[in-house]
Design an enzyme around this catalytic site. Structure first.
Site, PDB file in Angstrom:
ATOM      1  N   LYS A 168     -30.160   6.381   5.690  1.00 58.45           N
ATOM      2  CA  LYS A 168     -30.197   7.045   4.347  1.00 58.45           C
ATOM      3  C   LYS A 168     -31.612   7.892   4.173  1.00 58.45           C
ATOM      4  O   LYS A 168     -31.492   8.707   3.492  1.00 58.45           O
ATOM      5  CB  LYS A 168     -30.485   5.896   3.265  1.00 58.45           C
ATOM      6  CG  LYS A 168     -29.289   5.284   2.929  1.00 58.45           C
ATOM      7  CD  LYS A 168     -29.472   4.496   1.536  1.00 58.45           C
ATOM      8  CE  LYS A 168     -28.254   3.925   1.067  1.00 58.45           C
ATOM      9  NZ  LYS A 168     -28.507   3.148  -0.351  1.00 58.45           N
ATOM     10  N   GLY A 169     -32.385   7.570   4.912  1.00 56.87           N
ATOM     11  CA  GLY A 169     -33.788   8.306   4.865  1.00 56.87           C
ATOM     12  C   GLY A 169     -34.272   8.474   3.699  1.00 56.87           C
ATOM     13  O   GLY A 169     -34.737   9.573   3.051  1.00 56.87           O
ATOM     14  N   LYS A 198     -37.988   1.275  13.046  1.00 62.21           N
ATOM     15  CA  LYS A 198     -37.368   1.880  11.862  1.00 62.21           C
ATOM     16  C   LYS A 198     -38.396   2.258  10.648  1.00 62.21           C
ATOM     17  O   LYS A 198     -38.127   2.129   9.705  1.00 62.21           O
ATOM     18  CB  LYS A 198     -36.877   0.488  11.003  1.00 62.21           C
ATOM     19  CG  LYS A 198     -35.419   0.001  11.987  1.00 62.21           C
ATOM     20  CD  LYS A 198     -34.463   0.940  12.231  1.00 62.21           C
ATOM     21  CE  LYS A 198     -34.118   1.274  13.553  1.00 62.21           C
ATOM     22  NZ  LYS A 198     -33.497   2.348  13.857  1.00 62.21           N
ATOM     23  N   HIS A 212     -43.041   1.251  21.075  1.00 58.36           N
ATOM     24  CA  HIS A 212     -43.023   0.275  19.985  1.00 58.36           C
ATOM     25  C   HIS A 212     -43.965  -0.860  20.221  1.00 58.36           C
ATOM     26  O   HIS A 212     -44.083  -1.614  19.528  1.00 58.36           O
ATOM     27  CB  HIS A 212     -41.647  -0.296  19.790  1.00 58.36           C
ATOM     28  CG  HIS A 212     -40.698   0.592  19.261  1.00 58.36           C
ATOM     29  ND1 HIS A 212     -40.820   1.400  18.087  1.00 58.36           N
ATOM     30  CD2 HIS A 212     -39.244   0.833  19.485  1.00 58.36           C
ATOM     31  CE1 HIS A 212     -39.705   2.205  17.693  1.00 58.36           C
ATOM     32  NE2 HIS A 212     -38.874   1.799  18.511  1.00 58.36           N
ATOM     33  N   TYR A 247     -44.926   7.028   5.886  1.00 52.41           N
ATOM     34  CA  TYR A 247     -43.673   7.759   5.868  1.00 52.41           C
ATOM     35  C   TYR A 247     -43.338   8.237   4.431  1.00 52.41           C
ATOM     36  O   TYR A 247     -43.108   9.227   4.206  1.00 52.41           O
ATOM     37  CB  TYR A 247     -42.528   6.438   6.407  1.00 52.41           C
ATOM     38  CG  TYR A 247     -40.916   6.845   6.153  1.00 52.41           C
ATOM     39  CD1 TYR A 247     -40.304   7.437   7.120  1.00 52.41           C
ATOM     40  CD2 TYR A 247     -40.169   6.993   4.833  1.00 52.41           C
ATOM     41  CE1 TYR A 247     -39.223   7.960   7.142  1.00 52.41           C
ATOM     42  CE2 TYR A 247     -39.168   7.156   4.625  1.00 52.41           C
ATOM     43  CZ  TYR A 247     -38.424   7.672   5.677  1.00 52.41           C
ATOM     44  OH  TYR A 247     -37.068   8.198   5.793  1.00 52.41           O
ATOM     45  N   GLY A 263     -39.493   5.459  11.084  1.00 48.55           N
ATOM     46  CA  GLY A 263     -39.653   6.840  11.011  1.00 48.55           C
ATOM     47  C   GLY A 263     -39.809   7.458  12.483  1.00 48.55           C
ATOM     48  O   GLY A 263     -40.057   8.613  12.375  1.00 48.55           O
ATOM     49  N   ARG A 317     -44.845   2.486   7.453  1.00 48.34           N
ATOM     50  CA  ARG A 317     -43.693   2.417   6.286  1.00 48.34           C
ATOM     51  C   ARG A 317     -43.584   1.171   5.403  1.00 48.34           C
ATOM     52  O   ARG A 317     -44.016  -0.146   6.249  1.00 48.34           O
ATOM     53  CB  ARG A 317     -42.300   3.035   6.882  1.00 48.34           C
ATOM     54  CG  ARG A 317     -41.128   3.010   6.005  1.00 48.34           C
ATOM     55  CD  ARG A 317     -39.827   3.277   6.553  1.00 48.34           C
ATOM     56  NE  ARG A 317     -38.869   3.860   5.565  1.00 48.34           N
ATOM     57  CZ  ARG A 317     -37.580   3.892   5.776  1.00 48.34           C
ATOM     58  NH1 ARG A 317     -37.005   3.596   7.293  1.00 48.34           N
ATOM     59  NH2 ARG A 317     -36.948   4.237   4.974  1.00 48.34           N
TER      60      ARG A 317
HETATM   61  P1  A3P Z   1     -33.080   3.895   6.809  1.00 49.20           P
HETATM   62  O1  A3P Z   1     -32.348   2.845   7.559  1.00 49.20           O
HETATM   63  O2  A3P Z   1     -33.921   3.350   5.697  1.00 49.20           O
HETATM   64  O3  A3P Z   1     -32.459   5.277   6.375  1.00 49.20           O
HETATM   65  P2  A3P Z   1     -36.660   4.797  13.263  1.00 49.20           P
HETATM   66  O4  A3P Z   1     -36.383   6.385  13.647  1.00 49.20           O
HETATM   67  O5  A3P Z   1     -38.171   4.276  13.619  1.00 49.20           O
HETATM   68  O6  A3P Z   1     -35.636   3.938  14.122  1.00 49.20           O
HETATM   69  O7  A3P Z   1     -36.394   4.535  11.774  1.00 49.20           O
HETATM   70  C1  A3P Z   1     -35.017   5.014  11.190  1.00 49.20           C
HETATM   71  C2  A3P Z   1     -35.372   5.278   9.902  1.00 49.20           C
HETATM   72  O8  A3P Z   1     -35.771   6.541   9.688  1.00 49.20           O
HETATM   73  C3  A3P Z   1     -34.077   5.284   9.379  1.00 49.20           C
HETATM   74  O9  A3P Z   1     -34.308   4.794   7.746  1.00 49.20           O
HETATM   75  C4  A3P Z   1     -33.550   6.566   9.258  1.00 49.20           C
HETATM   76  O10 A3P Z   1     -32.617   6.840   8.225  1.00 49.20           O
HETATM   77  C5  A3P Z   1     -34.831   7.367   8.823  1.00 49.20           C
HETATM   78  N1  A3P Z   1     -34.916   8.735   9.400  1.00 49.20           N
HETATM   79  C6  A3P Z   1     -34.069   9.124  10.570  1.00 49.20           C
HETATM   80  N2  A3P Z   1     -34.422  10.410  10.397  1.00 49.20           N
HETATM   81  C7  A3P Z   1     -34.952  10.841   9.585  1.00 49.20           C
HETATM   82  C8  A3P Z   1     -35.573  12.374   9.089  1.00 49.20           C
HETATM   83  N3  A3P Z   1     -35.615  13.190   9.846  1.00 49.20           N
HETATM   84  N4  A3P Z   1     -36.349  12.203   7.875  1.00 49.20           N
HETATM   85  C9  A3P Z   1     -36.613  10.907   7.139  1.00 49.20           C
HETATM   86  N5  A3P Z   1     -36.181   9.807   7.499  1.00 49.20           N
HETATM   87  C10 A3P Z   1     -35.479   9.728   8.802  1.00 49.20           C
END
Ligand code: A3P
Length: 332
Positions: free
Chosen positions: A297-298, A80, A140, A226, A82, A160
């Site tokens: 949400k990103g 989580k 991971h 991030y 990014g 992050r």
């Molecule tokens: P949120 O839950 O805060 O929105 P991972 O890919 O390591 O599982 O992380 C997921 C997180 O990255 C989620 O955060 C997701 O929304 C965000 N995310 C996914 N794609 C993204 C993008 N293209 N740019 C920025 N954030 C992104």
């Protein structure tokens, strides 16, 4: 607990080795400390980190079966932080001469299909030798648990703000949580996260394992944040390309290739693709995740909508304490 069982009739030396691993795994699960799980009932502490049992078994398999190549590039991350975004950016950058932007691989398959996770159990071991160089893999696992053959390769690590990681992980895991378990409150997730008990946690030790390695070998580990990437994605992408040995040429810069890749991989663009709204990704035989769950949400700072002042303070204090003297500062 659901992991693949031993083979009932081993037919080769590899099969017999696999059965030995299953036996070792079964034994480990009985003796290592147990903590409350997020997705399933328990997580298990193995070499200082908390794992779903599958990841412990795969770790044993990885050490035996995975053969790295000097040109391999790894994307490492705590969950989580990014990973999905970085997968897209790395894939699009390395393969920028292979696909047109209007008919790009990512538009049809999404980032999850771009390159494999190392952490997923597969037996017989997946053969990655057909992948074109440079092969890319995501993991991971903390740095300290990787097989020595891998640690000489290049790594990109994404980190992050732990408060946003907690909220993102709580949402994700609540969705994936076994229906046999009671709902997972944020208070419980918070307490476990602070104690370090979450898949691949403790968060801080995970981050430090790569941070320290990046200080020792900056040419081998690119440590990204991030929040910095969100603010200046073009700068980050140029550094990423140079680190991976594929710097953008003056002509590409002139043509706006960097901006186009950033746009292709943006949250807005990726989250609205059909494959990411409706598709499902399979991780090995056991996990199946809807692609949409990787796009929530990103944003930076969504934790403000969930954590009390006291909760924020407690995580910040842990972060300050853990990172003290390391030189690592995370934006919050
Ligand atoms: P949120 O839950 O805060 O929105 P991972 O890919 O390591 O599982 O992380 C997921 C997180 O990255 C989620 O955060 C997701 O929304 C965000 N995310 C996914 N794609 C993204 C993008 N293209 N740019 C920025 N954030 C992104």
């Amino acid at each position: 607990m659901s992991t693949s069982p031993p083979l009932t009739k081993p037919e080769s030396k590899e099969d017999a080795d696999y059965n030995k691993i299953c036996e070792e795994h079964r034994h480990l699960i009985e003796i290592v400390p147990k903590g409350n799980g997020w997705m399933e009932k328990h997580l298990y502490n193995y070499n200082g980190f908390w794992f779903h049992p599958n990841y412990i078994k795969n770790h044993l398999l990885l050490h035996i079966y995975f053969k790295s190549q000097p040109t391999d590039i790894f994307l490492a991350s705590f969950m989580k932080t990014g990973t999905t975004w970085l997968k897209a950016l790395m894939f699009a950058t390395i393969n920028r001469h292979r696909y047109t932007l209007s008919d790009h691989f990512l538009l049809h398959h999404g980032p999850q299909g771009a390159f494999p996770y190392l952490d997923i159990e597969s037996y017989p071991p997946t053969d990655f030798t057909h992948l074109p160089a440079p092969r890319m893999f995501a993991t991971h696992y903390p740095r300290t648990l990787l097989p020595p053959c891998i640690t000489s390769c290049k790594f990109v690590y994404i980190c992050r703000d732990p408060k946003d990681v907690l909220i993102s992980k709580w949402h994700f895991m609540s969705n994936q949580r076994s229906k046999d378990l009671p709902p997972f409150s944020l208070d419980e997730a918070f307490e476990l996260f602070c104690q370090g008990i979450s898949d691949f946690g403790p968060f801080w030790e995970h981050v430090l394992s790569y941070w320290r390695a990046s200080l020792e070998s900056p040419d081998k580990i690119l440590f990204l944040k991030y929040e910095e990437m969100m603010k200046q994605p073009e700068v980050a992408l140029r550094n990423l390309a140079a680190f991976m040995g594929k710097p953008f040429t003056a002509e590409e810069l002139e043509k706006g290739v960097v901006e186009k890749i950033v746009e292709l991989c943006s949250f807005e663009n990726l989250s609205n693709l059909e494959v990411n709204k409706k598709g499902v990704v399979k991780f090995g035989k056991v996990f199946e995740v809807e692609n949409r769950l990787f796009f929530r949400k990103g944003e930076i700072g969504d934790w403000k909508n969930y954590l009390s002042v006291e909760m924020k303070q407690r995580i910040d204090e842990i972060t300050d304490e853990k990172f003290k003297g390391s030189g690592l500062i995370l934006e919050s």
